[in-house]
Scaffold this motif. Structure first.
Motif, mmCIF file in Angstrom:
data_model
loop_
_atom_site.group_PDB
_atom_site.id
_atom_site.type_symbol
_atom_site.label_atom_id
_atom_site.label_comp_id
_atom_site.label_asym_id
_atom_site.label_seq_id
_atom_site.Cartn_x
_atom_site.Cartn_y
_atom_site.Cartn_z
ATOM 1 N N GLN A 1 0.662 -1.075 0.362
ATOM 2 C CA GLN A 1 -0.357 0.263 -0.115
ATOM 3 C C GLN A 1 1.145 1.341 0.136
ATOM 4 O OE1 GLN A 1 -3.283 -0.623 -0.241
ATOM 5 N NE2 GLN A 1 -3.868 -0.057 1.666
ATOM 6 N N VAL A 2 2.247 1.208 0.978
ATOM 7 C CA VAL A 2 2.766 2.253 0.985
ATOM 8 C C VAL A 2 4.226 1.971 0.294
ATOM 9 C CG1 VAL A 2 3.860 4.092 2.468
ATOM 10 C CG2 VAL A 2 1.638 3.570 2.116
ATOM 11 N N ARG A 27 -0.294 4.832 -1.393
ATOM 12 C CA ARG A 27 -1.001 5.305 -0.507
ATOM 13 C C ARG A 27 -0.462 5.693 1.024
ATOM 14 N NH1 ARG A 27 -4.022 3.799 -4.444
ATOM 15 N NH2 ARG A 27 -6.141 2.144 -4.630
ATOM 16 N N THR A 28 -0.242 6.945 -0.133
ATOM 17 C CA THR A 28 0.557 7.986 1.051
ATOM 18 C C THR A 28 -0.662 8.188 1.705
ATOM 19 O OG1 THR A 28 0.471 9.676 -0.594
ATOM 20 C CG2 THR A 28 2.356 8.308 -0.193
ATOM 21 N N PHE A 29 -1.205 8.417 2.364
ATOM 22 C CA PHE A 29 -2.678 9.274 2.639
ATOM 23 C C PHE A 29 -2.807 8.084 3.782
ATOM 24 C CE2 PHE A 29 -2.030 13.471 0.837
ATOM 25 C CZ PHE A 29 -1.777 13.629 -0.128
ATOM 26 N N SER A 30 -2.776 6.757 3.606
ATOM 27 C CA SER A 30 -3.351 6.098 4.239
ATOM 28 C C SER A 30 -2.957 6.264 5.933
ATOM 29 C CB SER A 30 -3.537 4.117 3.791
ATOM 30 O OG SER A 30 -2.050 4.206 3.538
ATOM 31 N N ARG A 31 -1.677 6.611 6.277
ATOM 32 C CA ARG A 31 -1.144 7.094 7.386
ATOM 33 C C ARG A 31 -0.295 8.464 7.765
ATOM 34 N NH1 ARG A 31 -3.041 2.323 6.870
ATOM 35 N NH2 ARG A 31 -2.200 1.000 7.271
ATOM 36 N N ASP A 32 -0.716 8.429 8.773
ATOM 37 C CA ASP A 32 -0.486 10.192 9.272
ATOM 38 C C ASP A 32 0.983 9.963 9.533
ATOM 39 O OD1 ASP A 32 -1.850 12.587 9.984
ATOM 40 O OD2 ASP A 32 -0.572 12.275 11.553
ATOM 41 N N SER A 100 0.508 4.427 12.113
ATOM 42 C CA SER A 100 -0.801 5.365 11.940
ATOM 43 C C SER A 100 -1.060 6.437 13.223
ATOM 44 C CB SER A 100 -1.804 4.986 13.171
ATOM 45 O OG SER A 100 -1.984 3.219 12.778
ATOM 46 N N ASP A 111 3.684 -0.087 10.889
ATOM 47 C CA ASP A 111 2.571 -0.776 8.977
ATOM 48 C C ASP A 111 3.900 -1.004 8.110
ATOM 49 O OD1 ASP A 111 0.636 -0.363 10.503
ATOM 50 O OD2 ASP A 111 0.445 1.574 10.753
ATOM 51 N N TYR A 112 4.808 -0.498 7.989
ATOM 52 C CA TYR A 112 5.695 -0.122 6.844
ATOM 53 C C TYR A 112 7.116 0.349 7.110
ATOM 54 C CZ TYR A 112 0.736 -0.070 4.287
ATOM 55 O OH TYR A 112 -0.471 -0.395 3.943
#
Length: 123
Positions: A1-2, A27-32, A100, A111-112
């Motif tokens: 995803q990222v 998906r760069t906006f999926s994690r803050d 997150s 997460d990544y």
């Protein structure tokens, strides 16, 4: 995803400086939160610094606070780690990470991961 790609590592004399970069894609906006960890030989991976995409808050490990500074360029989806006054004990593979929030990242809720970049502070 990222996807996270680090760059900027290298060999520097004690007291010198390096700037690491981590470019995020997907998906760069999926994690803050994005940040940095490091792992020295025969040691566990440890948290270094984190920054929030949304409010810009930062969080540092005590071992680097005052010497390192994390920053971001949201337009480029890139985070940086400015490393000043490098010491031999800073020698490690530095990994970019996404999670997150900055507080979770500081607690190693990752997460990544990026692939890592070697930083060596010579004595």
């Amino acid at each position: 995803q990222v996807q996270l790609v680090e760059s900027g590592g290298g060999l520097v004399q004690a007291g010198g400086s390096l700037r690491l970069s981590c470019a995020a894609s997907g998906r760069t906006f999926s994690r803050d939160a994005m940040g940095w960890f490091r792992q020295a030989p025969e040691k566990e991976r440890e948290f270094v610094a984190a920054i929030s995409r949304s409010f810009g808050g930062t969080f540092y490990a005590s071992s680097v606070k005052g010497r390192f500074a994390i920053s971001r360029d949201n337009a480029k989806n890139t985070v940086y780690l400015q490393m000043n006054s490098l010491k031999p004990e800073d020698t490690a593979v530095y990994y970019c990470a996404a999670g997150s929030n900055v507080y979770g990242l500081g607690r190693s809720y990752v997460d990544y991961w990026g692939q890592g970049t070697q930083v060596t502070g010579s004595s």
